[in-house]
Design an enzyme around this catalytic site. Structure first.
Site, PDB file in Angstrom:
ATOM      1  N   GLY A  35       5.446   8.463   3.510  1.00  0.00           N
ATOM      2  CA  GLY A  35       4.135   8.077   4.067  1.00  0.00           C
ATOM      3  C   GLY A  35       4.202   7.987   5.585  1.00  0.00           C
ATOM      4  CG  HIS A  36       6.509   4.856   7.398  1.00  0.00           C
ATOM      5  ND1 HIS A  36       7.311   4.353   6.399  1.00  0.00           N
ATOM      6  CD2 HIS A  36       5.727   3.821   7.794  1.00  0.00           C
ATOM      7  CE1 HIS A  36       7.039   3.079   6.215  1.00  0.00           C
ATOM      8  NE2 HIS A  36       6.072   2.718   7.030  1.00  0.00           N
ATOM      9  N   GLY A 146      -2.478   4.942   7.976  1.00  0.00           N
ATOM     10  CA  GLY A 146      -2.565   5.428   6.603  1.00  0.00           C
ATOM     11  C   GLY A 146      -3.756   4.843   5.859  1.00  0.00           C
ATOM     12  CD  GLN A 147      -8.429   5.666   3.150  1.00  0.00           C
ATOM     13  OE1 GLN A 147      -8.799   6.030   4.275  1.00  0.00           O
ATOM     14  NE2 GLN A 147      -9.076   4.746   2.449  1.00  0.00           N
ATOM     15  CB  SER A 184       4.739   0.562  -0.547  1.00  0.00           C
ATOM     16  OG  SER A 184       5.017  -0.740  -0.050  1.00  0.00           O
ATOM     17  CB  SER A 185       8.614  -0.633   3.250  1.00  0.00           C
ATOM     18  OG  SER A 185       8.237   0.336   4.203  1.00  0.00           O
TER      19      SER A 185
HETATM   20  P1  AMP Z   1       3.895  -0.115   7.551  1.00  0.00           P
HETATM   21  O1  AMP Z   1       5.224   0.239   8.102  1.00  0.00           O
HETATM   22  O2  AMP Z   1       3.907  -0.406   6.083  1.00  0.00           O
HETATM   23  O3  AMP Z   1       3.167  -1.144   8.381  1.00  0.00           O
HETATM   24  O4  AMP Z   1       3.014   1.191   7.667  1.00  0.00           O
HETATM   25  C1  AMP Z   1       2.860   1.876   8.895  1.00  0.00           C
HETATM   26  C2  AMP Z   1       1.766   2.900   8.747  1.00  0.00           C
HETATM   27  O5  AMP Z   1       2.092   3.793   7.690  1.00  0.00           O
HETATM   28  C3  AMP Z   1       0.405   2.266   8.396  1.00  0.00           C
HETATM   29  O6  AMP Z   1      -0.614   2.956   9.083  1.00  0.00           O
HETATM   30  C4  AMP Z   1       0.319   2.507   6.910  1.00  0.00           C
HETATM   31  O7  AMP Z   1      -1.010   2.590   6.438  1.00  0.00           O
HETATM   32  C5  AMP Z   1       1.005   3.864   6.797  1.00  0.00           C
HETATM   33  N1  AMP Z   1       1.486   4.067   5.428  1.00  0.00           N
HETATM   34  C6  AMP Z   1       2.279   3.240   4.693  1.00  0.00           C
HETATM   35  N2  AMP Z   1       2.461   3.741   3.446  1.00  0.00           N
HETATM   36  C7  AMP Z   1       1.760   4.901   3.389  1.00  0.00           C
HETATM   37  C8  AMP Z   1       1.542   5.890   2.385  1.00  0.00           C
HETATM   38  N3  AMP Z   1       2.073   5.793   1.181  1.00  0.00           N
HETATM   39  N4  AMP Z   1       0.756   6.950   2.696  1.00  0.00           N
HETATM   40  C9  AMP Z   1       0.195   7.057   3.924  1.00  0.00           C
HETATM   41  N5  AMP Z   1       0.365   6.168   4.913  1.00  0.00           N
HETATM   42  C10 AMP Z   1       1.134   5.109   4.663  1.00  0.00           C
END
Ligand code: AMP
Length: 286
Positions: A35-36, A146-147, A184-185
């Site tokens: 995702g990232h 991310g959506q 997801s992390s």
């Molecule tokens: P985080 O590290 O979880 O704060 O996420 C950082 C960015 O990655 C945020 O804009 C999230 O929405 C995006 N993100 C996290 N998981 C996904 C995913 N599975 N698909 C798309 N974007 C993601």
């Protein structure tokens, strides 16, 4: 790829990058998954320079939440960012971002009174504050989100509009595992049984979306069906299942065309969220 721990350092790197054109920014909390990396690739495709931040922001975690346990692996993240063609990473220590206990916070009202804003009080205040700080530090021309975090996306769009940040917000569709689970992390917290059970989120969202696309207009019935399907999974503890109108996250009316179907549930230690959007009169893939 430049790796900066200090605000002054990343500011000067961005000044250099800006000489070759507009700069895209991808804020993250690290522990990268596909995702990232998709956000970074999309930023890379559209902009000459890409800056990524890695910061697990204590301000957006509640006292009983997983700030200390949140997965971290900076070395691996830097390798993946480098391989993805990122120009600079800003990875500040907590004391660099918050040298003192802050007096100033950013509150985005209304949009944060629903969904995760209800079950995670203070969460979006922490997100809006750190994102505002990061936007001021990096001063990008565009930022990619991310959506997957649909409410966060709307909160940030509104923040940028209300406070005239003057940058483009680009939304990237949710990246999923082969069986539909949103990446997801926090998926690393799942036991094998919970991992299998967690697929109920996207499965039930799809059923609800198909019902609406098939002409069902009794949205409370659809919402109840969505909640019931998740609640029926023995390893799931449902937090919410909601249908709201986009972009304001208000209760939907018959005239609304863009709907957000959003769910949150716990599977053991992992609190997972997922969502899909439905455009009435047209099928959308998220
Ligand atoms: P985080 O590290 O979880 O704060 O996420 C950082 C960015 O990655 C945020 O804009 C999230 O929405 C995006 N993100 C996290 N998981 C996904 C995913 N599975 N698909 C798309 N974007 C993601």
């Amino acid at each position: 790829m430049r790796v900066c721990e200090k605000v002054a350092e990343i500011r000067s790197v961005v000044r250099e990058l800006r000489r070759s054109g507009p700069v895209a920014f991808v804020p993250t909390m690290g522990f990268f998954h596909e995702g990232h990396l998709t956000l970074m690739r999309e930023a890379r495709r559209r902009f000459p320079s890409v800056v990524v931040s890695i910061f697990v922001n204590p301000l957006q975690f509640g006292p009983a939440e997983d700030f200390a346990a949140y997965p971290r692996d900076l070395e691996r993240d830097l390798r993946l960012a480098r391989e993805t063609g990122v120009d600079a990473v800003f990875a500040p220590a907590r004391t660099e971002m918050y040298p003192e206990r802050p007096c100033t916070f950013v509150d985005v009202e209304r949009l944060t009174g629903v969904l995760c804003g209800r079950t995670r009080p203070g969460h979006f205040r922490g997100v809006a504050t750190v994102v505002s700080k990061l936007f001021n530090i990096v001063q990008p021309d565009a930022a990619f989100f991310g959506q997957k975090d649909a409410q966060q996306l709307q909160v940030i769009r509104r923040l940028v509009e209300d406070l005239n940040f003057g940058l483009e917000i680009v939304a990237v569709p949710t990246v999923r595992e082969a069986d539909g689970l949103a990446m997801s992390s926090r998926n690393m917290y799942l036991s094998p049984g919970e991992r299998r059970a967690a697929t109920v989120l996207y499965r039930s969202l799809q059923v609800a979306r198909e019902a609406i696309l098939g002409g069902e207009r009794d949205l409370s019935a659809v919402r109840e069906g969505l909640a019931a399907q998740i609640a029926a999974e023995p390893l799931a503890q449902l937090e919410y299942a909601e249908i709201l109108a986009l972009p304001d996250l208000t209760p939907p009316h018959a005239t609304d065309k863009e709907l957000l179907l959003a769910v949150a549930a716990r599977f053991g230690r992992a609190r997972l969220i997922d969502n899909v959007t439905v455009t009435i009169g047209e099928k959308t893939e998220t």
